[in-house]
Write a protein that holds these residues in place. Sequence first.
Motif, PDB file in Angstrom:
ATOM      1  N   GLY A 152       0.833  -1.218   0.000  1.00  0.00           N
ATOM      2  CA  GLY A 152       0.000   0.000   0.000  1.00  0.00           C
ATOM      3  C   GLY A 152       0.857   1.252   0.000  1.00  0.00           C
ATOM      4  N   ASP A 206       0.429   1.647   8.607  1.00  0.00           N
ATOM      5  CA  ASP A 206      -0.069   0.853   9.741  1.00  0.00           C
ATOM      6  C   ASP A 206       0.821   0.959  10.980  1.00  0.00           C
ATOM      7  OD1 ASP A 206      -1.812   0.132   7.796  1.00  0.00           O
ATOM      8  OD2 ASP A 206      -1.395  -2.015   7.842  1.00  0.00           O
ATOM      9  N   GLU A 248      -9.717  -1.091  11.746  1.00  0.00           N
ATOM     10  CA  GLU A 248     -10.315  -2.052  10.792  1.00  0.00           C
ATOM     11  C   GLU A 248      -9.906  -3.491  11.108  1.00  0.00           C
ATOM     12  OE1 GLU A 248      -9.087  -1.330   6.682  1.00  0.00           O
ATOM     13  OE2 GLU A 248      -7.103  -2.130   7.065  1.00  0.00           O
ATOM     14  N   TYR A 283      -8.228   4.889   2.327  1.00  0.00           N
ATOM     15  CA  TYR A 283      -7.324   5.155   1.198  1.00  0.00           C
ATOM     16  C   TYR A 283      -6.914   6.622   1.106  1.00  0.00           C
ATOM     17  CZ  TYR A 283      -8.656   0.430   0.047  1.00  0.00           C
ATOM     18  OH  TYR A 283      -8.851  -0.927   0.116  1.00  0.00           O
TER      19      TYR A 283
END
Length: 563
Positions: A89, A213, A319, A414
Amino acid sequence: MPYITPEECLSSFSPTLPKELRNPELLVTIPAPTCKACSSKTGDQTDEITQKILLAFPHISKGGYVKAVKQGSPEHNCPLRVGIMLSGGPAPGGHNVLSGLFDGLKKIHPDSILLGFIEGGQGIINQEYVAISSEFLHSYRNSGGFNIISTGRQSIVTKDNKKKCLTAAQNLDLDGLVIVGGDGSNTATAILANYFAENNSKTTVVGVPKTIDGDIHSKYLELPFGFDSATKFYSNLIGNISRDALSCQAHYHFIKLMGRSASHIALECAFQTHPNMVLIGEEIAAKNLSLKAIVSEICTVIAERASIGKYYGVVLIPEGIIEFIPEIKLLIEEINSLPTSENIENLLSEKSQRLLQSFPKKVQHQLLSDRDAHGNVYVSKISVDSFLIYLVEKELRENFKNVPFNAVSHFLGYEGRCCLPSAFDNDYGYALGVGAAVLVKNKNNGYLSCIDNLMLTPENRNFRGVPISGMLTLLKNASGETIPMIKKHLVDISSPAFQKLELYRKIWSLEDSYRFPGPLQIQYPPETSSDTFCPFTLLINKLDDNYTTKKPALNHRCIEIPD
Ligand code: FBP
């Protein structure tokens, strides 16, 4: 005051390098003297895991940490040909990793060449790349995203792909390959570095730690780049939502925050914004809290707030939380162990079937049908925010005398991982890029470029090369095989940061102590001090001497002795 366009603003920012990394053309790497275990790495390490890793990575396991000192003479430098790939990502600050690497290589020798592989691993496998020039790079400097060369999640370490990477490195005559990624990608960096050395390749493979993260951590690696910008960006939005909650006094806002597994993002955003509730996955796992208990705790706060006339609030939900809830974890493990088929629900145990049937249809479908690249349940796609709203509504109706509850769900994802980078990440990314150039120049194969002491101002931070082999441990992969991997760094619930959250939580739940951090800025605030520009969680943990000396490197096997 004249109007400044965003483009002018981006180009006006000039990253500050740590003093140690200035003049990369003169820098040589030498062992960092403080790490006793690493300097005698092959000798006295006896534990079984270390031995297995040494055996699996014989070509890159012998070096310890390195630092850079000025010793070289630029006239002896040769031009370097280096390839870079971005993996996984996007994370803000990535374009500055490329900028730092490019500038570092050009300083080492003006004829050095940087090739950018297109779409991550796919680019190196297919030898698709773009030669980076100063003009090409110009408009990407200090900007967010990974769109300069784009990114991908293609594995480069299957038997076939390792060979293809080696062929690419040979065909392109690469002196270095820089891989920008998280835990999985840097495990791949170590595998490829070992494979290249085994095949007598001249290409030095080095890694750069990335991910919003915040879950890659080691000695000298306090945070990956990207975490600071994403959490500041999300915090601005959470602040706005909190302001709306306070203005209208009509809604509960359930905000799901990106972050595949660990709850670092939620923890940092909680310090930045003071929500009424924040769930932390690692706490749920440690306390073995069932879904029922979590829902009941949320309802208790809602009822207490209602009793003082407050029918609104803000709840942060990571999440990845779904995987930490004991009974859902078991259900997911069961689903993952079964082959994908149309009637998969009929193959589940009776207990799991009953649990599944108690969920809304949408969640049932997401659990049973959405699979990620490894064929596992696509945890990050599950709408845990609306799922919790559904359960809370039901519980309030049945067991809390129908307390009024009007909820709105949000997903912040995002948009944060491709936001404008903060000044912190622009400096940090740039320094990591220059550090990677220094590691390639000094042939530190299998090393990770790291910048230590991130709570200091940029010029006073320290560069370190960290051997990735030392970050590996034995873990089960998606197919159940036990192999060397970098372990995801989760929130430590004994950390000062988590303890502080415990302390403030009760106050935040009833009082509206919302904080509104405002929009993310590319410049540091005036009167820069570390408490205004670096992530709060990092600062709180670093300021606790006891914690930093006791737990300098979670997951890391090296023991540091004082100078
Ligand atoms: P990386 O670990 O590769 O940096 O990815 C982070 C992340 O943004 C997670 O926060 C999120 O769960 C995941 O990627 C989403 O992945 P995808 O791009 O496949 O939707």
